[in-house]
Design a protein around this motif. Structure first.
Motif, mmCIF file in Angstrom:
data_model
loop_
_atom_site.group_PDB
_atom_site.id
_atom_site.type_symbol
_atom_site.label_atom_id
_atom_site.label_comp_id
_atom_site.label_asym_id
_atom_site.label_seq_id
_atom_site.Cartn_x
_atom_site.Cartn_y
_atom_site.Cartn_z
ATOM 1 N N VAL A 275 0.854 -1.189 0.000
ATOM 2 C CA VAL A 275 0.000 0.000 0.000
ATOM 3 C C VAL A 275 0.890 1.238 0.000
ATOM 4 O O VAL A 275 0.891 2.031 0.912
ATOM 5 C CB VAL A 275 -0.962 0.003 1.207
ATOM 6 N N ALA B 154 -3.020 6.109 0.577
ATOM 7 C CA ALA B 154 -3.877 4.996 0.188
ATOM 8 C C ALA B 154 -4.363 4.236 1.416
ATOM 9 O O ALA B 154 -3.597 3.943 2.324
ATOM 10 C CB ALA B 154 -3.116 4.051 -0.744
ATOM 11 N N SER C 230 -7.140 -1.909 1.681
ATOM 12 C CA SER C 230 -8.377 -2.438 1.130
ATOM 13 C C SER C 230 -9.066 -3.320 2.159
ATOM 14 O O SER C 230 -8.463 -4.236 2.712
ATOM 15 C CB SER C 230 -8.086 -3.254 -0.131
ATOM 16 N N GLN C 231 -10.333 -3.028 2.412
ATOM 17 C CA GLN C 231 -11.104 -3.877 3.308
ATOM 18 C C GLN C 231 -11.805 -4.992 2.544
ATOM 19 O O GLN C 231 -12.315 -5.930 3.145
ATOM 20 C CB GLN C 231 -12.107 -3.028 4.086
ATOM 21 N N ALA C 232 -11.840 -4.885 1.217
ATOM 22 C CA ALA C 232 -12.465 -5.913 0.397
ATOM 23 C C ALA C 232 -11.628 -7.189 0.438
ATOM 24 O O ALA C 232 -10.395 -7.163 0.544
ATOM 25 C CB ALA C 232 -12.603 -5.421 -1.040
ATOM 26 N N THR D 268 -9.508 -10.323 -0.443
ATOM 27 C CA THR D 268 -8.529 -10.640 -1.477
ATOM 28 C C THR D 268 -8.363 -12.152 -1.628
ATOM 29 O O THR D 268 -7.497 -12.617 -2.360
ATOM 30 C CB THR D 268 -7.160 -10.007 -1.136
ATOM 31 N N TYR E 237 -3.245 -1.864 7.736
ATOM 32 C CA TYR E 237 -2.242 -2.097 6.697
ATOM 33 C C TYR E 237 -1.460 -3.386 6.953
ATOM 34 O O TYR E 237 -1.227 -4.177 6.038
ATOM 35 C CB TYR E 237 -1.299 -0.906 6.602
ATOM 36 N N ARG F 148 -3.807 -6.377 6.458
ATOM 37 C CA ARG F 148 -4.070 -6.605 5.040
ATOM 38 C C ARG F 148 -2.914 -7.383 4.427
ATOM 39 O O ARG F 148 -3.115 -8.316 3.639
ATOM 40 C CB ARG F 148 -4.243 -5.266 4.331
ATOM 41 N N ARG G 242 -3.130 -11.202 2.971
ATOM 42 C CA ARG G 242 -2.741 -11.455 1.583
ATOM 43 C C ARG G 242 -1.681 -12.541 1.501
ATOM 44 O O ARG G 242 -1.770 -13.454 0.665
ATOM 45 C CB ARG G 242 -2.213 -10.166 0.955
#
Length: 352
Positions: free
Chosen positions: A10, A15, A18-20, A22, A303, A306, A310
Motif C-alpha cells: 500500500v 492509500a 483495502s477492506q475488500a 482478497t 495495513y 491486510r 494477503r
C-alpha cells in the motif's frame, strides 16, 4: 539511493488498506486482552476476509467480557485452549515480550499462522528458532511492526529511493514518554522483557534501517533501574559507507517522538509520533519545502493485517515488507546493545 526494506504493497500516498476480500476468509484467534488488542482489533475486524472468532486470557471471565464487548464468539481461559480450536487459521499474539516465543512456538506447532507483536522475541536465539520452525512447518510468521506498513513510512521510502534527498548520511529518531514506576507493570518487569529498548527502540530503528540499512557498528549507553531494565537508552549506529544514525528511547520523559532523515540534497522529518506520522515535512536543498499529509484509517493497523492476510491467502510464509531476516537482525542488534549496557533477561538463560 535505494532503501533497505521493500516498499509496502500500500505504497501510494494516503492509500487506505483495502477492506475488500482478497481471498478466502481467515478465522483469527487473539491471544491477550490488553490495551493494544483493544486498539488493534477494530482494524482487523474491518477486513471483509477476517473473522475474529476467539480470544484467550489467563482469566476466562476477563476473556468472556472482552469477547462480549468486541463481538467475538468464543472465549478461552488459556492460550492452549485457544490453539486447540480447530477452526482457527491464524493467531495474533499480543502478550508481553517474554511470552512471545513460547506462545508463537505453540501456535506454529498447532498448525496456526502467526502475527506476533514486536519485539518478536526476547533475543536472537529465540527469533532464529522461531523462524526456522515456521519454515519447517510452511506456516506464515510475521512480527507485527505496524509502523512499516503505514502510508507515511511508505512515502518516506519512496522519497528516499527517488534520490530527491541525495545520498543519505544521517538519521536521528527518538521515542519516549514518562512511565510512572510500577514493579508489576510489564515495562519494569525483567521476566516480561521490560525496558525502553525492547518496547520502543524498534520504531526509531525502523527509520534508520529504512534509510541506511542495518549498521556495521553499534554503540549504546543506558540508564538502568534497580530491577535491571533500561529506563533510557541512547544508540549510535555506524555504517562503513559513512552514514550514521542516532536513536534515543526513554521512559523518563515525554520525547519529541520524531524522525529526521538527512541527505546531500535535502532532508525530511515526521511530525509526532514517528511510528504513526500524519505529516512528512520535506526540505529539498534546491526547492521549496512542502508538507505531505496522511489521514489515519481507523488506528492504522489495518495495513499490516491486510498484508498478513494477503500473504497467508497466497501461501507465503513471510512478508516481503517485514521479512524474517529483519526480525532476526533486529534481535541480534538488541542483543549486542543489551550486552554492552548490562541488561539481562531470564529468557537469556534458556536454551532453545
Amino acid at each position: 539511493m535505494k532503501s533497505h526494506i521493500l516498499t509496502p504493497p500500500v505504497a501510494q500516498p494516503g492509500a487506505a488498506p483495502s477492506q475488500a476480500a482478497t481471498g478466502r476468509t481467515l478465522n483469527w484467534g487473539v491471544v491477550a486482552t490488553g490495551r493494544i488488542v483493544a486498539k488493534v482489533l477494530g482494524d482487523l475486524q474491518a477486513l471483509e476476509d477476517a473473522n475474529v472468532c476467539a480470544v484467550s486470557s489467563r482469566d476466562v471471565v476477563k476473556a468472556r467480557a472482552f469477547a462480549d464487548e468486541h463481538g467475538i464468539e468464543r472465549a478461552y481461559g488459556s492460550y492452549q485452549e485457544l490453539l486447540a480450536d480447530a477452526q482457527l487459521d491464524a493467531v495474533y499474539i499480543a502478550t508481553p515480550h517474554g511470552q512471545h516465543f513460547e506462545i508463537a512456538m505453540a501456535a506454529l506447532a498447532a498448525g496456526k499462522h502467526v502475527v506476533c507483536e514486536k519485539s518478536l522475541t526476547i533475543n536472537a536465539a529465540e527469533a532464529r528458532t522461531l523462524v526456522n520452525f515456521a519454515g519447517e512447518r510452511s506456516l506464515f510468521l510475521m512480527e507485527a511492526l505496524w509502523a512499516r506498513f503505514t502510508p507515511a513510512f511508505a512515502r518516506a521510502l519512496a522519497i528516499i529511493e527517488s534520490g530527491e534527498l541525495g545520498e543519505i548520511s544521517w538519521v536521528q529518531a527518538d521515542l519516549g514518554f514518562l512511565a510512572q514506576y510500577d514493579p508489576a507493570w510489564r515495562l519494569f518487569d525483567p521476566k516480561a522483557g521490560g525496558g525502553a529498548l525492547l518496547d520502543l527502540a524498534v520504531y526509531p530503528l525502523t527509520w534508520a534501517v529504512g534509510a541506511l540499512g542495518f549498521p556495521d557498528s553499534v554503540q549504546a549507553v543506558a540508564q538502568l533501574n534497580a530491577d535491571g531494565v533500561d529506563t533510557q537508552t541512547a544508540i549510535n549506529l555506524g555504517y562503513a559507507a559513512g552514514g550514521h544514525a542516532q536513536l534515543m528511547v526513554t521512559l523518563t520523559g515525554n520525547a519529541p517522538q520524531q524522525a529526521r532523515v538527512v541527505g546531500s540534497a535535502g532532508w525530511l522529518a515526521t511530525n509526532t509520533p514517528l511510528h504513526n506520522a500524519s505529516q512528512l515535512i520535506v526540505h529539498p536543498t534546491d526547492g521549496p519545502a512542502r508538507v505531505e499529509e496522511f489521514e489515519a484509517v481507523g488506528e492504522n493497523y489495518g495495513y499490516e493485517f491486510r498484508e498478513a492476510t494477503r500473504c497467508i491467502q497466497q501461501g507465503l510464509t513471510a512478508s516481503p515488507t517485514m521479512p524474517w531476516e529483519h526480525s532476526v537482525k533486529t534481535m541480534e542488534l538488541f542483543d549486542t546493545i543489551r550486552a554492552s549496557v548490562g541488561v539481562r533477561y531470564p529468557n537469556d538463560l534458556l536454551t532453545h
